[in-house]
Design an enzyme around this catalytic site. Structure first.
Site, PDB file in Angstrom:
ATOM      1  N   LYS A  22       0.832  -1.215   0.000  1.00 50.44           N
ATOM      2  CA  LYS A  22       0.000   0.000   0.000  1.00 50.44           C
ATOM      3  C   LYS A  22       0.861   1.256   0.000  1.00 50.44           C
ATOM      4  CE  LYS A  22      -1.661   1.509   4.092  1.00 50.44           C
ATOM      5  NZ  LYS A  22      -1.383   2.889   4.493  1.00 50.44           N
ATOM      6  N   ASN A  23       1.844   1.292   0.899  1.00 46.92           N
ATOM      7  CA  ASN A  23       2.605   2.539   1.069  1.00 46.92           C
ATOM      8  C   ASN A  23       3.628   2.782  -0.041  1.00 46.92           C
ATOM      9  OD1 ASN A  23       1.090   3.111   3.260  1.00 46.92           O
ATOM     10  ND2 ASN A  23       2.634   2.536   4.790  1.00 46.92           N
ATOM     11  N   CYS A 116      -4.840  12.823  13.176  1.00 49.49           N
ATOM     12  CA  CYS A 116      -5.596  11.600  12.913  1.00 49.49           C
ATOM     13  C   CYS A 116      -5.479  10.696  14.121  1.00 49.49           C
ATOM     14  CB  CYS A 116      -5.117  10.916  11.642  1.00 49.49           C
ATOM     15  SG  CYS A 116      -3.645   9.959  11.870  1.00 49.49           S
ATOM     16  N   ARG A 121       0.511  14.386  13.196  1.00 49.06           N
ATOM     17  CA  ARG A 121       0.955  14.199  11.817  1.00 49.06           C
ATOM     18  C   ARG A 121       0.898  15.474  10.973  1.00 49.06           C
ATOM     19  NH1 ARG A 121      -1.349   8.635   9.551  1.00 49.06           N
ATOM     20  NH2 ARG A 121       0.534   8.718   8.309  1.00 49.06           N
ATOM     21  N   ASP A 304       4.675   0.504  12.020  1.00 55.92           N
ATOM     22  CA  ASP A 304       3.504  -0.188  11.470  1.00 55.92           C
ATOM     23  C   ASP A 304       3.420  -1.653  11.904  1.00 55.92           C
ATOM     24  OD1 ASP A 304       2.807   2.165  10.237  1.00 55.92           O
ATOM     25  OD2 ASP A 304       3.527   1.595   8.247  1.00 55.92           O
ATOM     26  N   ARG A 396      -8.468  -0.725   4.688  1.00 56.10           N
ATOM     27  CA  ARG A 396      -7.610   0.316   4.107  1.00 56.10           C
ATOM     28  C   ARG A 396      -6.246  -0.252   3.738  1.00 56.10           C
ATOM     29  NH1 ARG A 396      -6.891   5.395   7.563  1.00 56.10           N
ATOM     30  NH2 ARG A 396      -5.738   5.861   5.690  1.00 56.10           N
TER      31      ARG A 396
HETATM   32  N1  EPU Z   1       6.203  14.745  10.764  1.00 60.08           N
HETATM   33  C1  EPU Z   1       6.279  16.087  11.050  1.00 60.08           C
HETATM   34  N2  EPU Z   1       6.172  16.969  10.010  1.00 60.08           N
HETATM   35  C2  EPU Z   1       6.012  16.583   8.713  1.00 60.08           C
HETATM   36  C3  EPU Z   1       5.959  15.204   8.427  1.00 60.08           C
HETATM   37  C4  EPU Z   1       6.066  14.295   9.471  1.00 60.08           C
HETATM   38  O1  EPU Z   1       6.416  16.469  12.196  1.00 60.08           O
HETATM   39  O2  EPU Z   1       5.914  17.454   7.839  1.00 60.08           O
HETATM   40  C5  EPU Z   1       6.323  13.767  11.850  1.00 60.08           C
HETATM   41  C6  EPU Z   1       5.063  12.914  12.028  1.00 60.08           C
HETATM   42  O3  EPU Z   1       4.079  13.564  12.800  1.00 60.08           O
HETATM   43  C7  EPU Z   1       5.610  11.662  12.689  1.00 60.08           C
HETATM   44  C8  EPU Z   1       7.003  11.534  12.046  1.00 60.08           C
HETATM   45  O4  EPU Z   1       7.302  12.815  11.506  1.00 60.08           O
HETATM   46  O5  EPU Z   1       5.750  11.878  14.059  1.00 60.08           O
HETATM   47  C9  EPU Z   1       7.100  10.513  10.937  1.00 60.08           C
HETATM   48  O6  EPU Z   1       6.010  10.652  10.051  1.00 60.08           O
HETATM   49  P1  EPU Z   1       6.111  10.339   8.492  1.00 60.08           P
HETATM   50  O7  EPU Z   1       5.950  11.606   7.744  1.00 60.08           O
HETATM   51  O8  EPU Z   1       7.288   9.496   8.208  1.00 60.08           O
HETATM   52  O9  EPU Z   1       4.787   9.465   8.276  1.00 60.08           O
HETATM   53  P2  EPU Z   1       3.940   9.461   6.972  1.00 60.08           P
HETATM   54  O10 EPU Z   1       4.809   9.663   5.806  1.00 60.08           O
HETATM   55  O11 EPU Z   1       2.750  10.338   7.135  1.00 60.08           O
HETATM   56  C10 EPU Z   1       4.192   6.928   6.391  1.00 60.08           C
HETATM   57  C11 EPU Z   1       3.267   5.768   6.207  1.00 60.08           C
HETATM   58  C12 EPU Z   1       2.698   5.362   7.566  1.00 60.08           C
HETATM   59  C13 EPU Z   1       3.867   4.986   8.481  1.00 60.08           C
HETATM   60  C14 EPU Z   1       4.850   6.158   8.584  1.00 60.08           C
HETATM   61  C15 EPU Z   1       6.085   5.850   9.395  1.00 60.08           C
HETATM   62  C16 EPU Z   1       2.437   6.134   3.975  1.00 60.08           C
HETATM   63  C17 EPU Z   1       1.302   6.476   3.077  1.00 60.08           C
HETATM   64  N3  EPU Z   1       2.200   6.146   5.283  1.00 60.08           N
HETATM   65  O12 EPU Z   1       3.400   7.965   6.944  1.00 60.08           O
HETATM   66  O13 EPU Z   1       1.877   4.224   7.345  1.00 60.08           O
HETATM   67  O14 EPU Z   1       3.390   4.664   9.762  1.00 60.08           O
HETATM   68  O15 EPU Z   1       5.268   6.567   7.259  1.00 60.08           O
HETATM   69  O16 EPU Z   1       6.762   4.769   8.867  1.00 60.08           O
HETATM   70  O17 EPU Z   1       3.503   5.797   3.505  1.00 60.08           O
HETATM   71  C18 EPU Z   1       0.181   2.683   7.885  1.00 60.08           C
HETATM   72  O18 EPU Z   1       0.426   2.112   6.807  1.00 60.08           O
HETATM   73  O19 EPU Z   1      -0.564   2.181   8.766  1.00 60.08           O
HETATM   74  C19 EPU Z   1       0.772   3.992   8.140  1.00 60.08           C
HETATM   75  C20 EPU Z   1       0.306   4.821   9.070  1.00 60.08           C
END
Ligand code: EPU
Length: 416
Positions: A22-23, A116, A121, A304, A396
């Site tokens: 998915k990701n 969320c 996030r 995850d 999802r």
């Molecule tokens: N963060 C910030 N600012 C930003 C972006 C992130 O503070 O602009 C913080 C977040 O709040 C969090 C940390 O950085 O505390 C890491 O977040 P990240 O941005 O890496 O998460 P994401 O990209 O939103 C993806 C996956 C998630 C997975 C995380 C961590 C996708 C679509 N989603 O989310 O997947 O948990 O990386 O590995 O790739 C899931 O599949 O269940 C899922 C939540």
């Protein structure tokens, strides 16, 4: 609302095939916005989030065709450069259209994702990076309004490792003028998968999979064909389920190299794991031992997989500490597992889990995607019947989960 009903106590046995990730698929679909030519993506998992992303891309003017798990996207002309609130609120990954739209069309309007279930996030690092590349960005009425005649290369140092942030900026940089260097970039395998697809489209990217990614912008990208990598979290979830129930499973179309930290922990818990090429075999014939888990960015233990290991530890020998360092509110499954008699204490971002002889089946509620996976595992090992509510969370991220678990012998069914 649909529910899952599980009769616990059956060890999992058999062979199943793992779906595309998915990701990885979500950003790959967004990469179609970067070119006017066709992008064919194979091994796309049939999931709610994928359907939502496809309808968002369609709304923007992308022509979408294909069948089963093969999707052909053609964004020859982009008619609407907006990701509306209704879509972003159900799927935060919609933020991944921001970079490609801005780079190709010079404009984008994306609903600001709210907090969320698992944490705040924010997307400040996506915005900051695009601003460094020359975009003008304002937040108005809950929307990110971004404009850039032409993005330019920049050196961007992330102060937190962000997966979708890295993907968004990497995509934007492919069409920027000059060279972009992303430092402290995420090293997740999904980043490498996206970079490989972008390279097949003509992008110049070096260092994906390391914490410094260099992208040299090109004037345009062309069509390509790409196959989505296997879902390492789906793989890990089934492996934990087999370890917890004490069975033997064979997973096809996956890759053990994507899961080093998870496989180490399962071995520590007592599982015997063999793998080669694209399969993994796991056999468990002892009671599991407790394993401590601390989540961190790849290649460390993935957030995850944290909830699934919580369920395993509930019936393991000993006491384990599970520490969540990525998201501030990702222990919500604890309350539900306690309804099944689990012995868990939460202190800040850590859960102390003391293994007990067995969990009791109960009515429980899924609160987010991976929490719902932990409840499925808990249901599989519990004595009696477990009824899981709000399983749209599960849909999802897990393709045909009850079909796959049934094929492994689990007693599981869905109510309408
Ligand atoms: N963060 C910030 N600012 C930003 C972006 C992130 O503070 O602009 C913080 C977040 O709040 C969090 C940390 O950085 O505390 C890491 O977040 P990240 O941005 O890496 O998460 P994401 O990209 O939103 C993806 C996956 C998630 C997975 C995380 C961590 C996708 C679509 N989603 O989310 O997947 O948990 O990386 O590995 O790739 C899931 O599949 O269940 C899922 C939540």
């Amino acid at each position: 609302m649909q529910k899952l009903i599980i009769q616990g106590g059956v060890p999992l046995h058999g062979e199943i095939s793992i779906s595309g990730a998915k990701n990885a698929a979500l950003p790959l679909l967004c990469a179609a916005l970067l070119t006017g030519e066709s992008l064919k993506i194979n091994n796309v998992p049939a999931l709610h989030d994928i359907t939502t992303m496809l309808s968002l891309l369609k709304q923007m003017g992308t022509d979408i065709s294909g069948s089963n798990n093969e999707v052909v996207l053609s964004a020859a002309t982009l008619s609407q450069l907006i990701a509306p609130y209704e879509m972003v609120k159900t799927m935060r990954a919609a933020i991944l259209v921001l970079g490609p739209l801005l780079a190709r069309a010079g404009e984008a309007e994306i609903s600001l994702p709210g907090g969320c279930a698992i944490g705040m996030r924010p997307v400040d690092l996506h915005i900051k990076g695009l601003q460094a590349m020359g975009a003008e960005i304002h937040i108005r009425h809950g929307y990110i309004h971004a404009v850039a005649k032409k993005l330019h290369g920049a050196r961007i140092v992330f102060d937190i490792v962000t997966v979708t942030g890295t993907e968004n900026l990497m995509m934007a940089a492919t069409l920027a003028e000059g060279t972009t260097i992303l430092e402290n970039a995420a090293r997740e395998p999904e980043i490498i998968d996206l970079a490989n697809c972008l390279k097949a489209m003509g992008a110049k990217i070096q260092g994906a999979g390391t914490d410094i990614i260099t992208i040299e912008g090109v004037p345009s990208l062309h069509g390509a064909e790409h196959t989505v990598m296997p879902d390492r979290i789906e793989t890990g979830t089934f492996l934990v389920a087999a370890t917890a129930t004490g069975g033997e499973i064979h997973l096809k179309n996956t890759d053990a190299h994507l899961l080093d930290a998870v496989l180490d922990k399962l071995t520590e818990a007592g599982a015997r794991i063999d793998s080669n090429g694209n399969w993994i075999n796991l056999k468990m014939n002892t009671k599991p031992k407790s394993v401590n888990v601390r989540t961190a960015p790849y290649p460390a233990f993935p957030t995850d997989m944290q909830a699934q290991f919580m369920s395993l530890n509930c019936i393991a020998d000993g006491t384990a500490i599970i520490t969540e360092t990525i998201f501030e509110n990702r222990l919500m499954h604890v309350q539900e597992l306690k309804r099944m008699n689990a012995s868990i204490e939460v202190e800040g971002n850590a859960a102390i889990v003391t293994g007990i002889a067995h969990l009791d089946g109960a009515n429980v509620m899924a609160t987010d995607l991976r929490a719902s996976a932990s409840l499925v595992i808990a249901g599989l090992i519990a004595q009696g019947e477990t009824v899981i509510d709000r399983i749209y969370h599960l849909d999802r991220g897990y393709e045909n989960i009850e079909g796959k678990l049934s094929a492994l012998g689990a007693q599981i069914r869905r109510t309408q």
